[in-house]
Write a protein that holds these residues in place. Structure first.
Motif, PDB file in Angstrom:
ATOM      1  N   THR A 113       0.814  -1.222   0.000  1.00 11.24           N
ATOM      2  CA  THR A 113       0.000   0.000   0.000  1.00 11.24           C
ATOM      3  C   THR A 113       0.845   1.269   0.000  1.00 11.24           C
ATOM      4  N   ASN A 114       1.913   1.267   0.778  1.00 10.39           N
ATOM      5  CA  ASN A 114       2.677   2.492   0.995  1.00 10.39           C
ATOM      6  C   ASN A 114       3.846   2.689   0.035  1.00 10.39           C
ATOM      7  N   ASN A 115       4.267   1.615  -0.607  1.00 10.41           N
ATOM      8  CA  ASN A 115       5.392   1.719  -1.545  1.00 10.41           C
ATOM      9  C   ASN A 115       4.848   1.676  -2.967  1.00 10.41           C
ATOM     10  N   HIS A 116       4.906   2.810  -3.637  1.00 10.28           N
ATOM     11  CA  HIS A 116       4.323   2.903  -4.977  1.00 10.28           C
ATOM     12  C   HIS A 116       5.114   2.110  -6.011  1.00 10.28           C
ATOM     13  N   GLU A 117       6.307   1.657  -5.653  1.00  6.91           N
ATOM     14  CA  GLU A 117       7.089   0.836  -6.569  1.00  6.91           C
ATOM     15  C   GLU A 117       6.500  -0.574  -6.700  1.00  6.91           C
ATOM     16  N   ASN A 118       5.835  -1.033  -5.637  1.00  7.25           N
ATOM     17  CA  ASN A 118       5.256  -2.378  -5.639  1.00  7.25           C
ATOM     18  C   ASN A 118       3.881  -2.350  -6.302  1.00  7.25           C
ATOM     19  N   LYS A 119       3.845  -2.744  -7.556  1.00 13.38           N
ATOM     20  CA  LYS A 119       2.606  -2.669  -8.334  1.00 13.38           C
ATOM     21  C   LYS A 119       1.833  -3.982  -8.377  1.00 13.38           C
ATOM     22  N   VAL A 120       2.474  -5.073  -7.939  1.00 13.61           N
ATOM     23  CA  VAL A 120       1.854  -6.397  -8.036  1.00 13.61           C
ATOM     24  C   VAL A 120       1.881  -7.069  -6.662  1.00 13.61           C
ATOM     25  N   PHE A 121       0.760  -7.720  -6.321  1.00 14.57           N
ATOM     26  CA  PHE A 121       0.658  -8.454  -5.059  1.00 14.57           C
ATOM     27  C   PHE A 121       0.228  -9.877  -5.387  1.00 14.57           C
ATOM     28  N   LEU A 122       1.119 -10.839  -5.138  1.00 17.08           N
ATOM     29  CA  LEU A 122       0.824 -12.254  -5.358  1.00 17.08           C
ATOM     30  C   LEU A 122       0.271 -12.847  -4.063  1.00 17.08           C
ATOM     31  N   ILE A 123      -0.903 -13.485  -4.153  1.00 15.97           N
ATOM     32  CA  ILE A 123      -1.593 -13.948  -2.941  1.00 15.97           C
ATOM     33  C   ILE A 123      -2.178 -15.338  -3.174  1.00 15.97           C
ATOM     34  N   SER A 124      -1.960 -16.245  -2.235  1.00 13.19           N
ATOM     35  CA  SER A 124      -2.622 -17.544  -2.331  1.00 13.19           C
ATOM     36  C   SER A 124      -4.090 -17.364  -1.968  1.00 13.19           C
ATOM     37  N   LEU A 125      -4.968 -18.039  -2.687  1.00 11.44           N
ATOM     38  CA  LEU A 125      -6.411 -17.827  -2.539  1.00 11.44           C
ATOM     39  C   LEU A 125      -6.871 -18.097  -1.110  1.00 11.44           C
ATOM     40  N   LYS A 126      -6.369 -19.170  -0.527  1.00 10.33           N
ATOM     41  CA  LYS A 126      -6.795 -19.554   0.823  1.00 10.33           C
ATOM     42  C   LYS A 126      -6.359 -18.533   1.859  1.00 10.33           C
ATOM     43  N   ALA A 127      -5.143 -18.011   1.714  1.00 11.73           N
ATOM     44  CA  ALA A 127      -4.607 -17.080   2.714  1.00 11.73           C
ATOM     45  C   ALA A 127      -5.143 -15.668   2.545  1.00 11.73           C
ATOM     46  N   GLY A 128      -5.485 -15.293   1.307  1.00 11.24           N
ATOM     47  CA  GLY A 128      -5.847 -13.899   1.059  1.00 11.24           C
ATOM     48  C   GLY A 128      -7.305 -13.662   0.733  1.00 11.24           C
ATOM     49  N   GLY A 129      -8.153 -14.659   0.946  1.00 10.26           N
ATOM     50  CA  GLY A 129      -9.563 -14.509   0.592  1.00 10.26           C
ATOM     51  C   GLY A 129     -10.328 -13.576   1.503  1.00 10.26           C
ATOM     52  N   THR A 130      -9.845 -13.404   2.733  1.00 13.39           N
ATOM     53  CA  THR A 130     -10.547 -12.557   3.700  1.00 13.39           C
ATOM     54  C   THR A 130      -9.544 -11.756   4.515  1.00 13.39           C
ATOM     55  N   GLY A 131     -10.057 -10.687   5.135  1.00 14.21           N
ATOM     56  CA  GLY A 131      -9.277  -9.949   6.114  1.00 14.21           C
ATOM     57  C   GLY A 131      -8.252  -8.979   5.566  1.00 14.21           C
ATOM     58  N   LEU A 132      -8.256  -8.713   4.272  1.00 10.73           N
ATOM     59  CA  LEU A 132      -7.282  -7.790   3.697  1.00 10.73           C
ATOM     60  C   LEU A 132      -7.997  -6.637   3.009  1.00 10.73           C
ATOM     61  N   ASN A 133      -7.454  -5.435   3.192  1.00 11.58           N
ATOM     62  CA  ASN A 133      -7.988  -4.255   2.516  1.00 11.58           C
ATOM     63  C   ASN A 133      -6.930  -3.782   1.523  1.00 11.58           C
ATOM     64  N   LEU A 134      -7.203  -4.006   0.235  1.00 15.66           N
ATOM     65  CA  LEU A 134      -6.202  -3.737  -0.800  1.00 15.66           C
ATOM     66  C   LEU A 134      -6.789  -2.866  -1.905  1.00 15.66           C
ATOM     67  N   THR A 135      -7.376  -1.756  -1.506  1.00 20.42           N
ATOM     68  CA  THR A 135      -8.056  -0.892  -2.479  1.00 20.42           C
ATOM     69  C   THR A 135      -7.089  -0.077  -3.341  1.00 20.42           C
ATOM     70  N   ASP A 136      -5.797  -0.183  -3.089  1.00 21.05           N
ATOM     71  CA  ASP A 136      -4.827   0.458  -3.982  1.00 21.05           C
ATOM     72  C   ASP A 136      -4.820  -0.230  -5.342  1.00 21.05           C
ATOM     73  N   ALA A 137      -5.209  -1.510  -5.354  1.00 22.47           N
ATOM     74  CA  ALA A 137      -5.237  -2.277  -6.601  1.00 22.47           C
ATOM     75  C   ALA A 137      -6.599  -2.132  -7.265  1.00 22.47           C
ATOM     76  N   ASP A 138      -6.601  -2.040  -8.600  1.00 24.22           N
ATOM     77  CA  ASP A 138      -7.870  -2.000  -9.325  1.00 24.22           C
ATOM     78  C   ASP A 138      -7.935  -3.065 -10.421  1.00 24.22           C
TER      79      ASP A 138
END
Length: 237
Positions: A164-189
């Motif tokens: 979220t805070n580092n504008h250089e990081n444009k991609v977030f790789l997430i496993s479906l099971k671990a990232g399906g809930t509990g994350l707020n990632l509105t920087d990504a569209d």
């Protein structure tokens, strides 16, 4: 049965007081969400391995059903489906020594380069951490910074803050099971699902890490499906 009767009666009495509000009704200012299903032809080597594996498991399962019956052949069926799903993503998930390319990963990297150049951030989901590992290697090769989260990640919020805070990081790789809930990632569209799952609600929850309060842009959700594979059947189910 008295218990069933009482349960039905209670439901009948309380049902008029249920209030169900959809996200669209509550969050009227939330930008739209677009779903794009991209059907991709497998590479020649990928298709060859897929056919070979399908033939092997067809014979194996037919023999096991003949010997033990269908009830004792479930494991072989599930194993065959898993292998076919993996090859539809990338041949290396089944044969690490394979030199066949993955049309799905080629398409993903091409899209990510294009989207990043246009100023977008993207979430990439997969059930297979080994597949995300292949994506990591390709991103490293392209010099594209990224963040990564799976079930083994302990300091989840630190990784989220890094994205979220580092504008250089444009991609977030997430496993479906671990990232399906509990994350707020509105920087990504932009959201990419590399492989379809039997339960579409799990995919929808993952996509909603971006499509939620705080999102200012339209969210584009890509589902990558290999043509003429079990993935098409999963999508229909």
């Amino acid at each position: 049965d008295e218990a069933i009767y009482k349960s039905k009666l209670l439901r009948k009495i309380t049902e008029p007081f249920y209030l169900r509000r959809t996200k669209g009704a509550v969050l009227k200012d939330l930008p739209p969400k677009e779903e794009v299903i991209s059907y991709l032809e497998m590479s020649a080597g990928q298709a060859k391995l897929y056919k070979k594996t399908k033939d092997v498991y067809r014979q194996k399962i037919a023999k096991q059903i003949a010997d033990k019956g269908i009830k004792k052949s479930h494991f072989a069926v599930l194993e065959g489906l898993l292998r076919l799903r993996q090859i539809a993503c990338a041949p290396q998930l089944v044969d690490p020594k394979s030199t066949a390319s993955s049309s799905k990963l080629d398409y993903l990297i091409e899209k990510l380069i294009e989207d990043i150049a246009e100023g977008h951030k993207a979430l990439v989901f997969s059930q297979f951490t080994t597949l995300l590992g292949l994506v990591r290697k390709l991103l490293d090769k392209q010099g594209i910074p990224y963040c990564y989260l799976d079930g083994s990640t302990r300091k989840r919020q630190e990784v989220v803050d890094k994205f979220t805070n580092n504008h250089e990081n444009k991609v977030f790789l997430i496993s479906l099971k671990a990232g399906g809930t509990g994350l707020n990632l509105t920087d990504a569209d932009y959201v990419f699902h590399l492989d379809p799952w039997w339960n579409p609600a799990a995919e929808a929850q993952a996509t909603d890490r971006a499509h939620r309060i705080g999102q200012k842009n339209k969210v584009v959700n890509y589902k990558l499906i290999s043509k003429d594979t079990v993935e098409e059947k999963i999508l229909k189910l």
